[in-house]
Design a protein around this motif. Sequence first.
Motif, PDB file in Angstrom:
ATOM      1  N   THR A   1      22.085  32.131  70.258  1.00 50.85           N
ATOM      2  CA  THR A   1      22.579  31.420  71.434  1.00 50.85           C
ATOM      3  C   THR A   1      23.140  32.401  72.455  1.00 50.85           C
ATOM      4  OG1 THR A   1      24.020  29.624  72.163  1.00 50.85           O
ATOM      5  CG2 THR A   1      24.924  31.109  70.513  1.00 50.85           C
ATOM      6  N   HIS A   2      23.258  31.935  73.671  1.00 45.87           N
ATOM      7  CA  HIS A   2      23.977  32.686  74.694  1.00 45.87           C
ATOM      8  C   HIS A   2      25.385  32.104  74.820  1.00 45.87           C
ATOM      9  CE1 HIS A   2      20.258  34.663  75.468  1.00 45.87           C
ATOM     10  NE2 HIS A   2      20.748  35.342  76.472  1.00 45.87           N
ATOM     11  N   VAL A   3      26.292  32.934  75.371  1.00 46.66           N
ATOM     12  CA  VAL A   3      27.714  32.593  75.359  1.00 46.66           C
ATOM     13  C   VAL A   3      28.304  32.868  76.744  1.00 46.66           C
ATOM     14  CG1 VAL A   3      29.940  33.160  74.299  1.00 46.66           C
ATOM     15  CG2 VAL A   3      27.850  33.231  72.908  1.00 46.66           C
ATOM     16  N   VAL A   4      29.071  31.913  77.257  1.00 48.32           N
ATOM     17  CA  VAL A   4      29.800  32.107  78.511  1.00 48.32           C
ATOM     18  C   VAL A   4      31.141  32.760  78.179  1.00 48.32           C
ATOM     19  CG1 VAL A   4      30.681  31.029  80.597  1.00 48.32           C
ATOM     20  CG2 VAL A   4      28.717  30.009  79.418  1.00 48.32           C
ATOM     21  N   THR A   5      31.479  33.825  78.877  1.00 51.55           N
ATOM     22  CA  THR A   5      32.669  34.603  78.531  1.00 51.55           C
ATOM     23  C   THR A   5      33.750  34.529  79.618  1.00 51.55           C
ATOM     24  OG1 THR A   5      31.714  36.634  79.411  1.00 51.55           O
ATOM     25  CG2 THR A   5      31.319  36.167  77.063  1.00 51.55           C
ATOM     26  N   ASP A   6      34.787  35.318  79.404  1.00 53.97           N
ATOM     27  CA  ASP A   6      36.039  35.242  80.170  1.00 53.97           C
ATOM     28  C   ASP A   6      35.863  35.180  81.687  1.00 53.97           C
ATOM     29  OD1 ASP A   6      39.186  35.821  79.500  1.00 53.97           O
ATOM     30  OD2 ASP A   6      38.622  36.679  81.443  1.00 53.97           O
ATOM     31  N   CYS A  49      24.033  34.679  87.126  1.00 56.91           N
ATOM     32  CA  CYS A  49      25.493  34.474  87.147  1.00 56.91           C
ATOM     33  C   CYS A  49      26.164  35.529  88.023  1.00 56.91           C
ATOM     34  CB  CYS A  49      26.078  34.544  85.737  1.00 56.91           C
ATOM     35  SG  CYS A  49      27.883  34.447  85.727  1.00 56.91           S
ATOM     36  N   PRO A  50      26.804  35.121  89.135  1.00 56.60           N
ATOM     37  CA  PRO A  50      27.450  36.096  90.014  1.00 56.60           C
ATOM     38  C   PRO A  50      28.639  36.787  89.335  1.00 56.60           C
ATOM     39  CG  PRO A  50      27.143  33.981  91.132  1.00 56.60           C
ATOM     40  CD  PRO A  50      26.899  33.750  89.670  1.00 56.60           C
ATOM     41  N   ALA A  51      29.126  36.207  88.252  1.00 55.12           N
ATOM     42  CA  ALA A  51      30.269  36.780  87.532  1.00 55.12           C
ATOM     43  C   ALA A  51      29.828  37.613  86.332  1.00 55.12           C
ATOM     44  CB  ALA A  51      31.200  35.661  87.062  1.00 55.12           C
ATOM     45  N   HIS A  52      28.506  37.691  86.084  1.00 53.14           N
ATOM     46  CA  HIS A  52      27.981  38.426  84.925  1.00 53.14           C
ATOM     47  C   HIS A  52      28.727  38.021  83.648  1.00 53.14           C
ATOM     48  CE1 HIS A  52      25.757  40.755  87.817  1.00 53.14           C
ATOM     49  NE2 HIS A  52      26.873  41.089  88.433  1.00 53.14           N
ATOM     50  N   ALA A  53      28.886  36.720  83.481  1.00 52.56           N
ATOM     51  CA  ALA A  53      29.732  36.193  82.405  1.00 52.56           C
ATOM     52  C   ALA A  53      28.957  35.763  81.164  1.00 52.56           C
ATOM     53  CB  ALA A  53      30.547  35.013  82.929  1.00 52.56           C
ATOM     54  N   ILE A  54      27.619  35.815  81.209  1.00 51.79           N
ATOM     55  CA  ILE A  54      26.834  35.272  80.099  1.00 51.79           C
ATOM     56  C   ILE A  54      26.140  36.387  79.306  1.00 51.79           C
ATOM     57  CG2 ILE A  54      25.034  33.636  79.428  1.00 51.79           C
ATOM     58  CD1 ILE A  54      25.519  32.165  82.052  1.00 51.79           C
ATOM     59  N   PHE A  55      26.300  36.315  77.998  1.00 50.23           N
ATOM     60  CA  PHE A  55      25.729  37.320  77.097  1.00 50.23           C
ATOM     61  C   PHE A  55      25.049  36.644  75.922  1.00 50.23           C
ATOM     62  CE2 PHE A  55      29.245  39.297  79.242  1.00 50.23           C
ATOM     63  CZ  PHE A  55      28.817  40.590  79.509  1.00 50.23           C
ATOM     64  N   GLU A  56      24.033  37.317  75.393  1.00 53.35           N
ATOM     65  CA  GLU A  56      23.452  36.880  74.133  1.00 53.35           C
ATOM     66  C   GLU A  56      24.506  37.115  73.055  1.00 53.35           C
ATOM     67  OE1 GLU A  56      22.024  38.160  71.061  1.00 53.35           O
ATOM     68  OE2 GLU A  56      21.389  36.089  70.732  1.00 53.35           O
ATOM     69  N   GLU A  57      24.532  36.237  72.097  1.00 52.48           N
ATOM     70  CA  GLU A  57      25.545  36.282  71.029  1.00 52.48           C
ATOM     71  C   GLU A  57      25.690  37.670  70.401  1.00 52.48           C
ATOM     72  OE1 GLU A  57      24.523  33.478  68.005  1.00 52.48           O
ATOM     73  OE2 GLU A  57      26.093  34.122  66.627  1.00 52.48           O
ATOM     74  N   ASP A  58      24.567  38.296  70.097  1.00 53.27           N
ATOM     75  CA  ASP A  58      24.605  39.588  69.415  1.00 53.27           C
ATOM     76  C   ASP A  58      24.939  40.748  70.345  1.00 53.27           C
ATOM     77  OD1 ASP A  58      23.950  38.386  67.020  1.00 53.27           O
ATOM     78  OD2 ASP A  58      21.799  38.699  67.287  1.00 53.27           O
ATOM     79  N   GLU A  59      25.030  40.467  71.655  1.00 53.41           N
ATOM     80  CA  GLU A  59      25.333  41.518  72.623  1.00 53.41           C
ATOM     81  C   GLU A  59      26.663  41.278  73.329  1.00 53.41           C
ATOM     82  OE1 GLU A  59      21.867  41.544  75.099  1.00 53.41           O
ATOM     83  OE2 GLU A  59      20.573  42.342  73.523  1.00 53.41           O
ATOM     84  N   LEU A  60      27.487  40.423  72.745  1.00 54.27           N
ATOM     85  CA  LEU A  60      28.799  40.166  73.342  1.00 54.27           C
ATOM     86  C   LEU A  60      29.627  41.445  73.358  1.00 54.27           C
ATOM     87  CD1 LEU A  60      29.845  36.785  71.685  1.00 54.27           C
ATOM     88  CD2 LEU A  60      29.659  37.206  74.143  1.00 54.27           C
ATOM     89  N   PRO A  61      30.331  41.704  74.470  1.00 55.04           N
ATOM     90  CA  PRO A  61      31.268  42.831  74.455  1.00 55.04           C
ATOM     91  C   PRO A  61      32.284  42.613  73.333  1.00 55.04           C
ATOM     92  CG  PRO A  61      30.942  42.007  76.694  1.00 55.04           C
ATOM     93  CD  PRO A  61      30.272  41.031  75.781  1.00 55.04           C
ATOM     94  N   PRO A  62      32.775  43.694  72.734  1.00 57.71           N
ATOM     95  CA  PRO A  62      33.663  43.595  71.568  1.00 57.71           C
ATOM     96  C   PRO A  62      34.881  42.705  71.800  1.00 57.71           C
ATOM     97  CG  PRO A  62      33.018  45.874  71.912  1.00 57.71           C
ATOM     98  CD  PRO A  62      32.477  45.091  73.071  1.00 57.71           C
TER      99      PRO A  62
END
Length: 106
Positions: A1-6, A49-62
């Motif tokens: 899945t992809h994930v929306v982050t902070d 995403c203009p906020a670059h907030a979405i990442f693939e689950e396995d590529e989430l920043p730590p």
Amino acid sequence: THVVTDNCIKCKYTDCVEVCPVDCFHEGPNFLAIDPAECIDCTLCVEVCPAHAIFEEDELPPDQGHFLAINADLASRWPVLDHILDAPPDADDWNGIANKLEYLDR
Ligand code: F3S
């Protein structure tokens, strides 16, 4: 899945919603969450995403790993959003501000 982050918090641009082919985004007051059971990993939302907030689950920043559970929880409680909306008027002011979790309205 992809994930929306902070960095989506208080930005909520919704460009991502417009390109999602499976309508997996759910809308809260100042954040969007991806339903991990619906996302097909098409990756279309990542670049728009203009906020670059979405990442693939396995590529989430730590430091963003906790957003996997946050997305699953909030997506289960918030309604689907399937069309683009105007961003909050102060979205650009919040874009890039770190650690906005304390401002997340659930
Ligand atoms: Fe949020 Fe980016 Fe979508 S700011 S609403 S994840 S386009």
